[in-house]
Design an enzyme around this catalytic site. Structure first.
Site, PDB file in Angstrom:
ATOM      1  N   GLU A 207       7.073  24.730  64.003  1.00 18.59           N
ATOM      2  CA  GLU A 207       7.427  24.034  64.998  1.00 18.59           C
ATOM      3  C   GLU A 207       7.071  24.521  66.473  1.00 18.59           C
ATOM      4  OE1 GLU A 207       8.086  21.929  69.058  1.00 18.59           O
ATOM      5  OE2 GLU A 207       9.217  23.351  67.909  1.00 18.59           O
ATOM      6  N   GLU A 208       8.324  26.046  65.849  1.00 16.01           N
ATOM      7  CA  GLU A 208       8.321  26.927  67.142  1.00 16.01           C
ATOM      8  C   GLU A 208       7.395  28.258  67.196  1.00 16.01           C
ATOM      9  OE1 GLU A 208      11.710  26.642  69.289  1.00 16.01           O
ATOM     10  OE2 GLU A 208      12.560  25.828  68.365  1.00 16.01           O
TER      11      GLU A 208
HETATM   12 ZN   LIG Z   1      12.947  21.672  69.056  1.00 17.80          ZN
END
Ligand SMILES: [Zn+2]
Length: 347
Positions: A207-208
């Site tokens: 996600e990052e």
């Molecule tokens: Zn997050």
């Protein structure tokens, strides 16, 4: 196990973005008693399914398993490790941090060093030492020694920080972004029994670095509604203007109205606000913050998925240690479960 107990285990586990295995294994173990089936997709998102009495609507809740961290980029002749940043990390918080280098031979402790300030020139001392001038010192004598210790280019590096309770409600630890979302997801699964809709609880990867896992997981699941469980910036520390962010730690789950990747679908926003109000859960609304959550990617899958985000207002995110309120996390789970239980009223 309580939410706090699960959060402690999840926070202490290592899952630097792209290397989420330890967190995934833990999450599988913790979700298993509460779901009908668990699969891992090709990008290594974990998908836990709790079948409803009717097959639709299908709701996807998602929390990302990865955390911001570092990656070994080069080992110098003297045995120091130079590194790349994985995810958004401010260079100013890196110097003198304790870290753990996760090698194939096992974890190694290290500290982030720089040229000593004593011998820096006057103008050098005023400047932030950027990450390309920093290095990780694992106490190796030289390159050969570092190799013997097991270090390889590409090894993930996480901050060395243990979960701790500051009071009965306030806790600190690393990677609350987004292990608290993972803990809330487990708690939500416990609270949704005998429901009509099918719930897919997803631990996403990467996600990052651009909401990548959420893209493939959502395509595979093809949900009717998406809810991301994540953290957001708490604006209740000195120096933050109310205009910039008004959400506060300890004041309840945060429902996103809009961020830089998503304008929450009006039906989802109504559903979340109704669920909070009907169940007397105090909540905060947030809008206009830069940054996005997995909900941004979920919402753009296939022909579109109505989506929203529930966040925990967390202090010091993307640093070696975050701070949050356990009550906020517990109420986020209550809110998510309450919304799922009455989803058919809205969809
Ligand atoms: Zn997050």
């Amino acid at each position: 196990m309580s939410l706090s107990g699960n959060l402690e285990k999840l926070s202490n586990a290592c899952g630097v973005t792209g290397r989420e295995e330890e967190v995934r294994n833990l999450l599988i173990k913790l979700m298993k008693p509460h779901v009908d089936e668990i699969t891992v997709d090709k990008l290594e998102n974990v998908i836990a399914v709790k079948k409803g009495k009717k097959s639709s609507p299908k709701v996807m809740i998602a929390a990302h398993m990865d955390e911001v961290g570092l990656m070994v980029k080069n080992v110098t002749k003297q045995g120091f490790l130079q590194f790349a940043k994985m995810g958004g990390i401010d260079d100013r918080i890196l110097l003198a941090q304790k870290v753990i280098v996760h090698t194939q031979k096992g974890p190694l402790q290290g500290i982030i060093g720089s040229k000593p300030p004593h011998i820096q020139k006057e103008d050098e001392r005023k400047k932030v030492v950027t990450y390309d001038h920093l290095f990780i010192d694992i106490g190796a004598e030289n390159l050969k020694d570092a190799n013997k210790m097991g270090v390889k280019v590409g090894d993930p590096v996480a901050f060395d920080m243990k979960y701790a309770k500051l009071s009965s409600d306030v806790v600190i630890g690393k990677a609350f972004d987004d292990r608290v979302g993972c803990a809330i997801m487990i708690e939500t699964l416990k609270q949704v029994k005998n429901i009509d809709c099918t719930v897919c609880a997803v631990g996403t990867v990467q996600e990052e670095v651009g909401l990548r896992g959420a893209a493939t997981a959502t395509f595979g699941i093809d949900p009717d509604i998406g809810i991301a469980l994540d953290v957001t910036v708490a604006g209740d520390v000195p120096g933050v203007r109310e205009f910039d962010t008004s959400v506060k730690m300890g004041k309840g789950p945060v429902i996103t109205v809009a961020d830089s990747g998503l304008i929450t679908h009006p039906k989802v926003l109504r559903m979340l606000m109704d669920a909070a109000e009907e169940n007397k859960i105090g909540y905060q609304l947030e809008t206009g913050l830069p940054g996005a959550t997995d909900a941004a990617r979920i919402s753009l899958s296939r022909q579109g998925v109505p989506s929203g985000t529930i966040s925990v207002a967390t202090r010091y995110i993307h640093s070696p240690v975050g701070m949050l309120s356990l009550t906020d996390a517990e109420n986020s789970a209550k809110l998510t479960a309450a919304a799922i239980k009455q989803i058919q009223k809205h969809f």
